[in-house]
Design a protein around this motif. Structure first.
Motif, mmCIF file in Angstrom:
data_model
loop_
_atom_site.group_PDB
_atom_site.id
_atom_site.type_symbol
_atom_site.label_atom_id
_atom_site.label_comp_id
_atom_site.label_asym_id
_atom_site.label_seq_id
_atom_site.Cartn_x
_atom_site.Cartn_y
_atom_site.Cartn_z
ATOM 1 N N ALA A 278 0.830 -1.213 0.000
ATOM 2 C CA ALA A 278 0.000 0.000 0.000
ATOM 3 C C ALA A 278 0.862 1.259 0.000
ATOM 4 O O ALA A 278 0.526 2.250 -0.649
ATOM 5 N N ALA A 279 1.975 1.215 0.698
ATOM 6 C CA ALA A 279 2.818 2.406 0.831
ATOM 7 C C ALA A 279 3.776 2.596 -0.337
ATOM 8 O O ALA A 279 4.075 3.725 -0.711
ATOM 9 N N GLY A 280 4.267 1.503 -0.924
ATOM 10 C CA GLY A 280 5.360 1.653 -1.867
ATOM 11 C C GLY A 280 5.139 1.143 -3.273
ATOM 12 O O GLY A 280 6.020 1.286 -4.109
ATOM 13 N N ARG A 281 3.980 0.566 -3.546
ATOM 14 C CA ARG A 281 3.764 -0.010 -4.881
ATOM 15 C C ARG A 281 3.577 1.078 -5.908
ATOM 16 O O ARG A 281 2.846 2.036 -5.701
ATOM 17 N N ARG A 282 4.240 0.914 -7.036
ATOM 18 C CA ARG A 282 4.104 1.859 -8.136
ATOM 19 C C ARG A 282 2.752 1.693 -8.812
ATOM 20 O O ARG A 282 2.220 0.584 -8.906
#
Length: 155
Positions: free
Chosen positions: A68-72
């Motif tokens: 949720a925080a880092g997915r492109r």
């Protein structure tokens, strides 16, 4: 298990693809955030240590939070769960975390290493029955990771 996971990383199309390393025992922890840097991912795998406790739910929660925080944008979210044990405590939180991942569009693969895993639970965790892989031995892991990487190329 580390060697097989490191081999799986080499099946990916890094640095275009991104991966993270998440560990879990009594707690879930991100050992390496989502990155296309193989050196960082290898270092995270090498730094993993065994500890008491198996809280699969907390590992799934940490993986979900990292996605949720880092997915492109536009990237296919995938979680590959590898566990060699049984959930400590109630299995309901595991089901809940897996359902949340799947509801968010994440493909979940589950690998049960050894003969003391809750195969029925891991089948539920996986996005589909054919995304659960029983692995009686560490030697089977390399072939399983190769199968998963091949499937991901077709997703």
């Amino acid at each position: 298990a580390r060697t097989s996971a490191a081999a799986f990383l080499r099946f990916l199309q890094l640095p275009t693809d991104h991966a993270a390393v998440v560990s879990f025992n009594e707690q879930g922890a991100v050992a390496a955030s989502l990155t296309g840097d193989l050196t960082l991912l290898d270092a995270a795998l090498g730094g993993l240590r065994t500890a008491t406790g198996t809280r699969i739910d907390r590992g799934l929660a940490s993986a979900g939070a990292e996605l949720a925080a880092g997915r492109r944008s536009g990237a296919l979210p995938v979680v590959i769960l590898l566990t060699d044990g049984l959930q400590n405590g109630d299995a309901a939180p595991v089901r809940s975390q897996a359902a949340a991942l799947k509801a968010a569009g994440t493909l979940v693969y589950a690998i049960g290493l050894g003969d003391k895993v809750d195969a029925a639970l891991l089948r539920e965790v996986a996005s589909s029955a054919d995304r659960f892989y029983p692995s009686p031995t560490v030697d089977d892991l390399a072939a399983i990771y190769a199968q998963i990487s091949e499937r991901l190329r077709c997703e």
